[in-house]
Scaffold this motif. Structure first.
Motif, PDB file in Angstrom:
ATOM      1  N   ASP A 159       0.978  -3.883   3.327  1.00  0.00           N
ATOM      2  CA  ASP A 159      -0.155  -3.287   4.006  1.00  0.00           C
ATOM      3  C   ASP A 159      -1.304  -3.165   3.022  1.00  0.00           C
ATOM      4  N   GLY A 160      -2.506  -3.011   3.545  1.00  0.00           N
ATOM      5  CA  GLY A 160      -3.650  -2.720   2.705  1.00  0.00           C
ATOM      6  C   GLY A 160      -4.157  -3.935   1.949  1.00  0.00           C
ATOM      7  N   GLU A 161      -5.207  -3.690   1.152  1.00  0.00           N
ATOM      8  CA  GLU A 161      -5.819  -4.737   0.350  1.00  0.00           C
ATOM      9  C   GLU A 161      -4.975  -5.012  -0.885  1.00  0.00           C
ATOM     10  N   PRO A 162      -4.907  -6.278  -1.302  1.00  0.00           N
ATOM     11  CA  PRO A 162      -4.134  -6.563  -2.505  1.00  0.00           C
ATOM     12  C   PRO A 162      -4.832  -6.012  -3.751  1.00  0.00           C
ATOM     13  N   VAL A 163      -4.031  -5.601  -4.718  1.00  0.00           N
ATOM     14  CA  VAL A 163      -4.570  -5.176  -6.008  1.00  0.00           C
ATOM     15  C   VAL A 163      -4.824  -6.446  -6.804  1.00  0.00           C
ATOM     16  N   THR A 164      -6.037  -6.630  -7.302  1.00  0.00           N
ATOM     17  CA  THR A 164      -6.358  -7.842  -8.056  1.00  0.00           C
ATOM     18  C   THR A 164      -6.660  -7.554  -9.519  1.00  0.00           C
ATOM     19  N   TYR A 165      -6.732  -6.299  -9.889  1.00  0.00           N
ATOM     20  CA  TYR A 165      -6.907  -5.906 -11.290  1.00  0.00           C
ATOM     21  C   TYR A 165      -6.436  -4.469 -11.434  1.00  0.00           C
ATOM     22  N   VAL A 166      -6.179  -4.065 -12.661  1.00  0.00           N
ATOM     23  CA  VAL A 166      -5.677  -2.715 -12.909  1.00  0.00           C
ATOM     24  C   VAL A 166      -6.671  -1.998 -13.804  1.00  0.00           C
ATOM     25  N   GLU A 167      -7.133  -0.879 -13.339  1.00  0.00           N
ATOM     26  CA  GLU A 167      -8.007  -0.055 -14.160  1.00  0.00           C
ATOM     27  C   GLU A 167      -7.664   1.405 -13.910  1.00  0.00           C
ATOM     28  N   GLY A 216      -1.155   1.235  -8.242  1.00  0.00           N
ATOM     29  CA  GLY A 216      -0.085   0.272  -8.067  1.00  0.00           C
ATOM     30  C   GLY A 216       0.826   0.127  -9.271  1.00  0.00           C
ATOM     31  N   PHE A 217       0.470   0.762 -10.396  1.00  0.00           N
ATOM     32  CA  PHE A 217       1.253   0.635 -11.625  1.00  0.00           C
ATOM     33  C   PHE A 217       1.401   2.014 -12.256  1.00  0.00           C
ATOM     34  N   LEU A 218       2.625   2.496 -12.304  1.00  0.00           N
ATOM     35  CA  LEU A 218       2.896   3.855 -12.745  1.00  0.00           C
ATOM     36  C   LEU A 218       3.482   3.838 -14.154  1.00  0.00           C
ATOM     37  N   ALA A 219       2.695   4.301 -15.109  1.00  0.00           N
ATOM     38  CA  ALA A 219       3.095   4.332 -16.523  1.00  0.00           C
ATOM     39  C   ALA A 219       3.563   5.735 -16.895  1.00  0.00           C
ATOM     40  N   PRO A 220       4.376   5.847 -17.940  1.00  0.00           N
ATOM     41  CA  PRO A 220       4.797   7.174 -18.401  1.00  0.00           C
ATOM     42  C   PRO A 220       3.638   7.903 -19.083  1.00  0.00           C
ATOM     43  N   PHE A 221       3.806   9.210 -19.243  1.00  0.00           N
ATOM     44  CA  PHE A 221       2.833   9.990 -19.999  1.00  0.00           C
ATOM     45  C   PHE A 221       3.015   9.675 -21.479  1.00  0.00           C
ATOM     46  N   ARG A 222       1.926   9.469 -22.170  1.00  0.00           N
ATOM     47  CA  ARG A 222       1.983   9.214 -23.611  1.00  0.00           C
ATOM     48  C   ARG A 222       2.200  10.527 -24.359  1.00  0.00           C
ATOM     49  N   ASP A 223       2.689  10.417 -25.572  1.00  0.00           N
ATOM     50  CA  ASP A 223       2.909  11.568 -26.459  1.00  0.00           C
ATOM     51  C   ASP A 223       3.880  12.584 -25.871  1.00  0.00           C
ATOM     52  N   GLN A 224       4.830  12.112 -25.075  1.00  0.00           N
ATOM     53  CA  GLN A 224       5.888  12.948 -24.508  1.00  0.00           C
ATOM     54  C   GLN A 224       7.213  12.237 -24.751  1.00  0.00           C
ATOM     55  N   ASP A 239       0.836  -1.191   0.000  1.00  0.00           N
ATOM     56  CA  ASP A 239       0.000   0.000   0.000  1.00  0.00           C
ATOM     57  C   ASP A 239       0.879   1.253   0.000  1.00  0.00           C
ATOM     58  N   GLY A 240       0.616   2.153  -0.934  1.00  0.00           N
ATOM     59  CA  GLY A 240       1.391   3.378  -1.025  1.00  0.00           C
ATOM     60  C   GLY A 240       2.610   3.271  -1.927  1.00  0.00           C
ATOM     61  N   TYR A 241       2.832   2.113  -2.545  1.00  0.00           N
ATOM     62  CA  TYR A 241       3.950   1.911  -3.462  1.00  0.00           C
ATOM     63  C   TYR A 241       3.408   1.550  -4.840  1.00  0.00           C
ATOM     64  N   TYR A 242       4.299   1.465  -5.810  1.00  0.00           N
ATOM     65  CA  TYR A 242       3.872   1.170  -7.176  1.00  0.00           C
ATOM     66  C   TYR A 242       4.998   0.482  -7.926  1.00  0.00           C
ATOM     67  N   TYR A 243       4.626  -0.162  -8.997  1.00  0.00           N
ATOM     68  CA  TYR A 243       5.587  -0.737  -9.927  1.00  0.00           C
ATOM     69  C   TYR A 243       5.656   0.178 -11.142  1.00  0.00           C
ATOM     70  N   LEU A 244       6.851   0.360 -11.674  1.00  0.00           N
ATOM     71  CA  LEU A 244       6.996   1.114 -12.907  1.00  0.00           C
ATOM     72  C   LEU A 244       6.652   0.194 -14.065  1.00  0.00           C
ATOM     73  N   VAL A 245       5.812   0.667 -14.962  1.00  0.00           N
ATOM     74  CA  VAL A 245       5.423  -0.110 -16.137  1.00  0.00           C
ATOM     75  C   VAL A 245       5.610   0.746 -17.379  1.00  0.00           C
ATOM     76  N   ASP A 246       5.732   0.097 -18.516  1.00  0.00           N
ATOM     77  CA  ASP A 246       5.891   0.871 -19.744  1.00  0.00           C
ATOM     78  C   ASP A 246       4.532   1.300 -20.282  1.00  0.00           C
ATOM     79  N   ALA A 247       4.558   2.022 -21.380  1.00  0.00           N
ATOM     80  CA  ALA A 247       3.337   2.615 -21.924  1.00  0.00           C
ATOM     81  C   ALA A 247       2.338   1.573 -22.418  1.00  0.00           C
ATOM     82  N   GLY A 248       2.749   0.329 -22.527  1.00  0.00           N
ATOM     83  CA  GLY A 248       1.832  -0.725 -22.941  1.00  0.00           C
ATOM     84  C   GLY A 248       0.855  -1.140 -21.849  1.00  0.00           C
TER      85      GLY A 248
END
Length: 198
Positions: free
Chosen positions: A163-171, A58-66, A43-52
């Motif tokens: 901590d916190g509830e597990p993330v079970t899907y990403v939206e 929980g999943f931090l993607a880059p800004f598109r078109d930059q 809880d309060g953390y994230y994984y770095l993911v690509d633009a795909g």
């Protein structure tokens, strides 16, 4: 949370081996999240993911078109917007992850050319290589392989509790989108302020 952590450390290691390389990333992520002991997201953390991937809790993607790739900031080019600066930091952090895979392949020759084995066998080979790499990082004060790539371990966190509830899907949510935008503005403003002070 507002730290671009080194992910080569022993804390928070999660391995899901067995998917073919041609599989869609989102499908593999859904599988990792749906498993009983699936991918943990503190809880309060994230994984770095690509633009795909979806930019969601929980999943931090880059800004598109930059601008995104490190090569786009060579020759003294500076970021001009918070989104560009965020993307530069994002790609720098993801570069650390790529270096981790490079270190693994350097140490364990069997995973450099594992395509001679069936997929199921490859998963059985990769798992112990990752686990041994984590064990080495935990117990060796100096890892000679890191001299090739450099050592960023000073940023590792000690706390591995979840901590916190597990993330079970990403939206995508407006809350997460706003958080990413505010975070981008904060780090950009800090950088601009430090540039003017120096």
């Amino acid at each position: 949370m507002e730290k671009w952590d080194n992910l080569c450390g022993t804390e928070g290691v999660y391995i899901l081996a067995g998917w073919e390389g041609s599989s869609v990333d989102g499908r593999v992520l859904r599988d990792a999240l749906s498993r009983r002991n699936g991918l943990p997201i503190k809880d309060g953390y994230y994984y770095l993911v690509d633009a795909g991937y979806t930019n969601g809790k929980g999943f931090l993607a880059p800004f598109r078109d930059q601008r995104y790739h490190l090569s786009e900031w060579r020759n003294g080019r500076q970021s001009t917007t918070p989104e560009e600066f965020f993307n530069m930091k994002h790609t720098s952090a993801r570069n650390v992850i790529e270096r981790c895979f490079g270190m693994l392949k350097m140490r364990w020759g069997i995973i450099r050319n594992s395509n001679i084995y069936p997929i199921k066998q490859q998963g059985r080979i990769i798992m112990p290589c990752f686990l041994l790499q984590s064990h080495i990082r935990e117990h060796m004060h100096v890892d000679p392989i890191e001299n090739v790539y450099g050592d960023d371990s000073q940023n590792e966190e000690e706390d591995s509790g979840l901590d916190g509830e597990p993330v079970t899907y990403v939206e995508p949510t407006q809350e997460w989108t706003n958080w990413r935008y505010n975070f981008a503005n904060q780090i950009f403003n800090d950088w601009m302020q430090n540039r003017h002070v120096a």
